[in-house]
Design a protein around this motif. Sequence first.
Motif, PDB file in Angstrom:
ATOM      1  N   SER A  83       0.833  -1.260   0.197  1.00 48.95           N
ATOM      2  CA  SER A  83      -0.019   0.105   0.044  1.00 48.95           C
ATOM      3  C   SER A  83       0.860   1.231  -0.067  1.00 48.95           C
ATOM      4  O   SER A  83       0.654   2.193  -0.555  1.00 48.95           O
ATOM      5  CB  SER A  83      -0.969   0.189   1.077  1.00 48.95           C
ATOM      6  N   ALA A  84       1.957   1.208   0.707  1.00 46.82           N
ATOM      7  CA  ALA A  84       2.894   2.339   0.744  1.00 46.82           C
ATOM      8  C   ALA A  84       3.481   2.670  -0.634  1.00 46.82           C
ATOM      9  O   ALA A  84       3.710   3.864  -1.186  1.00 46.82           O
ATOM     10  CB  ALA A  84       3.932   2.158   1.840  1.00 46.82           C
ATOM     11  N   ALA A  85       3.661   1.514  -1.272  1.00 39.42           N
ATOM     12  CA  ALA A  85       4.549   1.630  -2.660  1.00 39.42           C
ATOM     13  C   ALA A  85       3.552   2.075  -3.462  1.00 39.42           C
ATOM     14  O   ALA A  85       3.823   2.949  -4.415  1.00 39.42           O
ATOM     15  CB  ALA A  85       5.021   0.281  -3.219  1.00 39.42           C
ATOM     16  N   ASP A  86       2.356   1.798  -3.611  1.00 37.15           N
ATOM     17  CA  ASP A  86       1.034   2.294  -4.258  1.00 37.15           C
ATOM     18  C   ASP A  86       0.710   3.609  -4.188  1.00 37.15           C
ATOM     19  O   ASP A  86       0.654   4.373  -5.253  1.00 37.15           O
ATOM     20  CB  ASP A  86      -0.257   1.287  -4.114  1.00 37.15           C
ATOM     21  N   GLU A  87       0.915   4.065  -2.951  1.00 33.84           N
ATOM     22  CA  GLU A  87       0.505   5.399  -2.630  1.00 33.84           C
ATOM     23  C   GLU A  87       1.538   6.368  -3.210  1.00 33.84           C
ATOM     24  O   GLU A  87       1.738   7.533  -4.038  1.00 33.84           O
ATOM     25  CB  GLU A  87       0.493   5.663  -1.146  1.00 33.84           C
ATOM     26  N   LEU A  88       3.029   5.773  -3.081  1.00 32.26           N
ATOM     27  CA  LEU A  88       4.302   6.570  -3.407  1.00 32.26           C
ATOM     28  C   LEU A  88       4.335   6.898  -5.134  1.00 32.26           C
ATOM     29  O   LEU A  88       4.771   7.801  -5.590  1.00 32.26           O
ATOM     30  CB  LEU A  88       5.533   6.121  -3.140  1.00 32.26           C
ATOM     31  N   ALA A  89       3.649   5.653  -5.649  1.00 29.73           N
ATOM     32  CA  ALA A  89       3.585   5.836  -7.109  1.00 29.73           C
ATOM     33  C   ALA A  89       2.845   6.947  -7.680  1.00 29.73           C
ATOM     34  O   ALA A  89       3.096   7.166  -8.977  1.00 29.73           O
ATOM     35  CB  ALA A  89       3.196   4.315  -7.731  1.00 29.73           C
ATOM     36  N   ASP A  90       1.735   7.370  -7.008  1.00 32.92           N
ATOM     37  CA  ASP A  90       0.863   8.595  -7.444  1.00 32.92           C
ATOM     38  C   ASP A  90       1.672   9.872  -7.232  1.00 32.92           C
ATOM     39  O   ASP A  90       1.202  10.892  -7.570  1.00 32.92           O
ATOM     40  CB  ASP A  90      -0.118   8.519  -6.411  1.00 32.92           C
ATOM     41  N   ASP A  91       2.919   9.958  -6.368  1.00 36.91           N
ATOM     42  CA  ASP A  91       3.610  11.216  -6.447  1.00 36.91           C
ATOM     43  C   ASP A  91       4.268  11.655  -7.669  1.00 36.91           C
ATOM     44  O   ASP A  91       5.318  10.755  -8.035  1.00 36.91           O
ATOM     45  CB  ASP A  91       4.687  11.035  -5.136  1.00 36.91           C
ATOM     46  N   PRO A  92       4.354  12.679  -8.013  1.00 34.96           N
ATOM     47  CA  PRO A  92       5.035  13.128  -9.334  1.00 34.96           C
ATOM     48  C   PRO A  92       6.720  13.270  -8.884  1.00 34.96           C
ATOM     49  O   PRO A  92       7.278  13.150  -9.859  1.00 34.96           O
ATOM     50  CB  PRO A  92       4.269  14.427  -9.786  1.00 34.96           C
ATOM     51  N   MET A  93       6.882  13.563  -7.684  1.00 39.20           N
ATOM     52  CA  MET A  93       8.364  13.659  -7.495  1.00 39.20           C
ATOM     53  C   MET A  93       8.870  12.322  -7.274  1.00 39.20           C
ATOM     54  O   MET A  93      10.297  12.187  -7.415  1.00 39.20           O
ATOM     55  CB  MET A  93       8.447  14.605  -6.024  1.00 39.20           C
ATOM     56  N   ALA A  94       8.362  11.323  -7.059  1.00 35.05           N
ATOM     57  CA  ALA A  94       8.678   9.992  -6.938  1.00 35.05           C
ATOM     58  C   ALA A  94       8.714   9.345  -8.373  1.00 35.05           C
ATOM     59  O   ALA A  94       7.726   8.778  -8.819  1.00 35.05           O
ATOM     60  CB  ALA A  94       7.682   9.098  -6.114  1.00 35.05           C
ATOM     61  N   ILE A  95       9.887   9.815  -9.247  1.00 30.00           N
ATOM     62  CA  ILE A  95       9.624   9.153 -10.608  1.00 30.00           C
ATOM     63  C   ILE A  95       9.896   7.751 -10.932  1.00 30.00           C
ATOM     64  O   ILE A  95       9.605   7.229 -11.908  1.00 30.00           O
ATOM     65  CB  ILE A  95      10.846  10.029 -11.592  1.00 30.00           C
ATOM     66  N   THR A  96      10.504   6.962  -9.747  1.00 33.89           N
ATOM     67  CA  THR A  96      10.480   5.567  -9.835  1.00 33.89           C
ATOM     68  C   THR A  96      10.376   5.120  -8.426  1.00 33.89           C
ATOM     69  O   THR A  96      10.837   5.591  -7.387  1.00 33.89           O
ATOM     70  CB  THR A  96      12.059   5.280 -10.351  1.00 33.89           C
ATOM     71  N   VAL A  97       9.507   4.054  -8.516  1.00 31.78           N
ATOM     72  CA  VAL A  97       9.156   3.301  -7.216  1.00 31.78           C
ATOM     73  C   VAL A  97       9.432   1.851  -7.390  1.00 31.78           C
ATOM     74  O   VAL A  97       8.864   1.261  -8.333  1.00 31.78           O
ATOM     75  CB  VAL A  97       7.778   3.650  -6.740  1.00 31.78           C
ATOM     76  N   GLU A  98      10.066   1.159  -6.562  1.00 32.18           N
ATOM     77  CA  GLU A  98      10.450  -0.262  -6.484  1.00 32.18           C
ATOM     78  C   GLU A  98      10.202  -1.077  -5.170  1.00 32.18           C
ATOM     79  O   GLU A  98      10.683  -0.424  -4.300  1.00 32.18           O
ATOM     80  CB  GLU A  98      11.563  -0.799  -7.240  1.00 32.18           C
ATOM     81  N   GLY A 128       5.493  10.275   6.511  1.00 32.99           N
ATOM     82  CA  GLY A 128       4.144  10.548   6.759  1.00 32.99           C
ATOM     83  C   GLY A 128       3.183   9.398   6.033  1.00 32.99           C
ATOM     84  O   GLY A 128       2.026   9.228   6.475  1.00 32.99           O
ATOM     85  N   ILE A 129       3.816   8.445   5.267  1.00 34.51           N
ATOM     86  CA  ILE A 129       2.974   7.379   4.762  1.00 34.51           C
ATOM     87  C   ILE A 129       2.746   6.288   5.571  1.00 34.51           C
ATOM     88  O   ILE A 129       3.810   5.901   6.383  1.00 34.51           O
ATOM     89  CB  ILE A 129       4.080   6.986   3.378  1.00 34.51           C
ATOM     90  N   GLU A 130       1.670   5.827   5.657  1.00 31.39           N
ATOM     91  CA  GLU A 130       1.204   4.884   6.843  1.00 31.39           C
ATOM     92  C   GLU A 130       2.270   3.583   6.570  1.00 31.39           C
ATOM     93  O   GLU A 130       2.259   3.090   5.369  1.00 31.39           O
ATOM     94  CB  GLU A 130      -0.188   4.476   6.966  1.00 31.39           C
ATOM     95  N   GLY A 131       2.666   3.210   7.604  1.00 38.19           N
ATOM     96  CA  GLY A 131       3.767   1.910   7.535  1.00 38.19           C
ATOM     97  C   GLY A 131       5.117   2.186   7.295  1.00 38.19           C
ATOM     98  O   GLY A 131       5.974   1.211   7.567  1.00 38.19           O
ATOM     99  N   VAL A 132       5.345   3.337   7.063  1.00 36.87           N
ATOM    100  CA  VAL A 132       6.880   3.718   6.879  1.00 36.87           C
ATOM    101  C   VAL A 132       7.546   3.856   8.094  1.00 36.87           C
ATOM    102  O   VAL A 132       7.152   4.730   8.965  1.00 36.87           O
ATOM    103  CB  VAL A 132       7.059   4.878   5.781  1.00 36.87           C
ATOM    104  N   ARG A 133       8.661   3.130   8.350  1.00 40.87           N
ATOM    105  CA  ARG A 133       9.096   3.047   9.721  1.00 40.87           C
ATOM    106  C   ARG A 133      10.832   3.868   9.784  1.00 40.87           C
ATOM    107  O   ARG A 133      11.330   4.476  10.654  1.00 40.87           O
ATOM    108  CB  ARG A 133       9.475   1.652  10.278  1.00 40.87           C
ATOM    109  N   ALA A 134      11.364   3.828   8.698  1.00 48.42           N
ATOM    110  CA  ALA A 134      12.631   4.514   8.571  1.00 48.42           C
ATOM    111  C   ALA A 134      12.876   4.970   7.158  1.00 48.42           C
ATOM    112  O   ALA A 134      12.445   4.241   6.059  1.00 48.42           O
ATOM    113  CB  ALA A 134      13.620   3.537   8.983  1.00 48.42           C
TER     114      ALA A 134
END
Length: 339
Positions: A83-98, A128-134
Amino acid sequence: MQGTTTIDELDLALVAALMASPRAPWTRVAAAVGVSASAASRRWQRLAEEQLAWTTAHPGKHFTDWGVFAVASLRCDVDRITSAADELADDPMAITVEVMSGATDIEVTIATATWAEYTAYLLTRLPGIEGVRAVDSMVVTRIHREGSEWRPGALDAAQRNRLPTEEGVTAEAPPMDGVDIVLCQALGEDARMSLEVLAQRCGTSPSSVTRRIRRLVGHGVLALRCDLAAPQWAWPVQARVRGHLSSESRSGPLRTEDTTEVRLAVSGTGEHGMHATVWLRRVVELPDVEQRLCAAWPGFVVGDRSLTLRTLKRMGNRLGADGRREGYQGLLTWEGYLD
């Protein structure tokens, strides 16, 4: 619509030609791969329609002269990784998400126009993304090789010589204007978009579009790329190798002829200040590639390696679980280059 296309050697040669020259006329591409222009065009249309390959554009090697390019490594709660990766993939500043194996759960390539935007993203958005610890990050200070320079080795020298020659990157790019911004976004959707359509989108003439593309690419502000759904071709395994310089060494250039598997090689800040992305046919190839990488990159000492479990986004292009392109998301980084 996705089908069950069987990819053959001609398809690979066609893609290799467009990697070398993404906007080459079909007559030149055809001459390089040994078919007619109409046959080359039809082949490409089939690959593009099935999202097996596409052309796009993204910030070039000189992006770090004016913007911030960074790689963030995230640790997450195991039940929140997807779910965190899916949310990040919607961010224009995150140009690559893996999504990764190993010490990193999610790796995010970040591109921002300003340092303030980068620090706000790193300190506020990511935690601020739910589940991110570090969150750990490396700010890139030098791009040794980027994805648009990678080649699959499907063309010989004679075939490559039949393609238009790309000019080398020069420094000191002039400021961009609003037309350049629109042009970059349009080329991100399709780097082979016709001059007529680009001119209509930009509100200018085809000749002006031609000059602008030549200037932006020539100054390293913009890179054009032919990309592919790697798992559907010959490279189902993607790995990340990170490390540092030995104490007696200084960072030198990557000898690219010895490291054909390397898609991206950058150096920057942090404990693992040298970072390479490699595409492999099999996992067992990784140790040999690491050896050659250390020999080709003076002073490089491997400190960590991991495997990509899924790429959700690559250079603004959303990818499905099978690696096929699902759409393009515009980048916000270009505006930072406005005068």
